[in-house]
Design a protein around this motif. Structure first.
Motif, PDB file in Angstrom:
ATOM      1  N   VAL A 137      58.683 -43.425  52.437  1.00 61.34           N
ATOM      2  CA  VAL A 137      57.468 -44.120  52.476  1.00 61.34           C
ATOM      3  C   VAL A 137      56.292 -43.221  52.052  1.00 61.34           C
ATOM      4  O   VAL A 137      56.112 -42.221  52.059  1.00 61.34           O
ATOM      5  N   ILE A 138      55.569 -44.164  51.602  1.00 57.77           N
ATOM      6  CA  ILE A 138      54.177 -43.739  50.975  1.00 57.77           C
ATOM      7  C   ILE A 138      53.168 -44.776  51.702  1.00 57.77           C
ATOM      8  O   ILE A 138      53.138 -46.041  51.739  1.00 57.77           O
ATOM      9  N   THR A 139      52.293 -44.190  52.534  1.00 58.88           N
ATOM     10  CA  THR A 139      51.225 -44.827  53.096  1.00 58.88           C
ATOM     11  C   THR A 139      49.888 -44.316  52.459  1.00 58.88           C
ATOM     12  O   THR A 139      49.915 -42.902  52.115  1.00 58.88           O
ATOM     13  N   ARG A 140      49.046 -45.146  52.397  1.00 63.51           N
ATOM     14  CA  ARG A 140      47.771 -44.495  51.565  1.00 63.51           C
ATOM     15  C   ARG A 140      46.383 -45.398  51.938  1.00 63.51           C
ATOM     16  O   ARG A 140      46.660 -46.702  52.146  1.00 63.51           O
ATOM     17  N   ALA A 141      45.409 -44.675  51.956  1.00 57.62           N
ATOM     18  CA  ALA A 141      44.253 -45.361  52.444  1.00 57.62           C
ATOM     19  C   ALA A 141      43.141 -44.722  52.004  1.00 57.62           C
ATOM     20  O   ALA A 141      43.059 -43.681  51.694  1.00 57.62           O
ATOM     21  N   ARG A 142      41.926 -45.632  51.739  1.00 55.91           N
ATOM     22  CA  ARG A 142      40.501 -45.280  51.229  1.00 55.91           C
ATOM     23  C   ARG A 142      39.669 -45.361  52.673  1.00 55.91           C
ATOM     24  O   ARG A 142      39.661 -46.314  52.936  1.00 55.91           O
ATOM     25  N   VAL A 143      39.317 -44.310  52.982  1.00 53.68           N
ATOM     26  CA  VAL A 143      38.447 -44.193  54.478  1.00 53.68           C
ATOM     27  C   VAL A 143      36.996 -44.846  54.177  1.00 53.68           C
ATOM     28  O   VAL A 143      36.402 -44.222  53.137  1.00 53.68           O
TER      29      VAL A 143
END
Length: 230
Positions: free
Chosen positions: A128-134
């Motif tokens: 799994v890859i989870t990615r976010a720009r906060v």
């Protein structure tokens, strides 16, 4: 599974102290050479976190290279590429995970980086890859609550490996994780402290952009897969 389908790799390069400044500078200097790698449709060269899973403390000794290959024939040439040799000659060790996407939601810098080319079974391994720009104004909340998810992951059944990865500390963050099965990953994601944080993220709108992708592991004959860990 067809060799003509897209395949994804993520390599973790571990560097000795004498080469860490060199490795840090590659975050900019290596971008052009990576763009020249034949058969790559998307890439990210990222730093990593120093703790378990997500961590606000950087690990200056480890860097991650994510590559999306147009097909397996291009992927098999990875160990012969200029960019792989550039990093491997300076590192202590490296390990590459090879995978095919089974689900992808969201975007990464406005792009959909992964094509769905496989299916997953609940009892088989999953990555799994989870990615976010906060959002800038949400960073304090992000830093306050997200480490709790990493602590809960330490107790998660079936978690084989996890590492925080990212382009910019606190602002652009991602996590790579490898699970014994989809069933165990979902048990952690939907029945733990992690679930509470996800609900808070949605309610308060922490993210400017986010992506969630699942993959099944595959083996690529002839490609560099790992080296001795030190």
């Amino acid at each position: 599974m067809s060799d003509n389908q897209e395949i994804v790799s993520i390599t973790f390069f571990e560097y000795p102290k004498r080469n860490r400044w060199w490795a840090f500078n590659q975050m900019q200097k290596a971008v052009s050479p990576i763009r020249r790698v034949e058969g790559v449709s998307f890439f990210k060269l990222m730093g990593t976190g120093g703790g378990f899973g997500f961590s606000i403390k950087p690990d200056f000794g480890t860097y991650a290279l994510l590559l999306v290959w147009k097909n397996a024939d291009f992927a098999r040439k990875y160990s012969e590429s200029e960019i792989y040799k550039r990093f491997s000659q300076q590192c202590l060790s490296n390990f590459t995970y090879w995978m095919r996407c089974v689900q992808c939601q969201g975007s990464w810098n406005g792009k959909q980086p992964f094509a769905v080319t496989a299916t997953a079974k609940s009892q088989e391994p999953l990555m799994v890859i989870t990615r976010a720009r906060v959002k800038i104004l949400k960073i304090p909340r992000f830093l306050r609550f997200v480490p709790a998810s990493s602590r809960s992951a330490e107790r998660a059944d079936g978690l084989l490996f996890t590492k925080g990865i990212g382009e910019w500390p606190a602002i652009e963050q991602a996590t790579f994780s490898y699970w014994e099965s989809q069933k165990q990953m979902e048990a952690f994601a939907y029945r733990s402290e992690h679930r509470k944080i996800i609900l808070k993220v949605k309610k308060e709108g922490w993210y400017k952009e986010e992506l969630f992708a699942r993959f099944v592991p595959v083996s690529i004959s002839g490609a560099q897969q790992n080296s001795e860990q030190t």
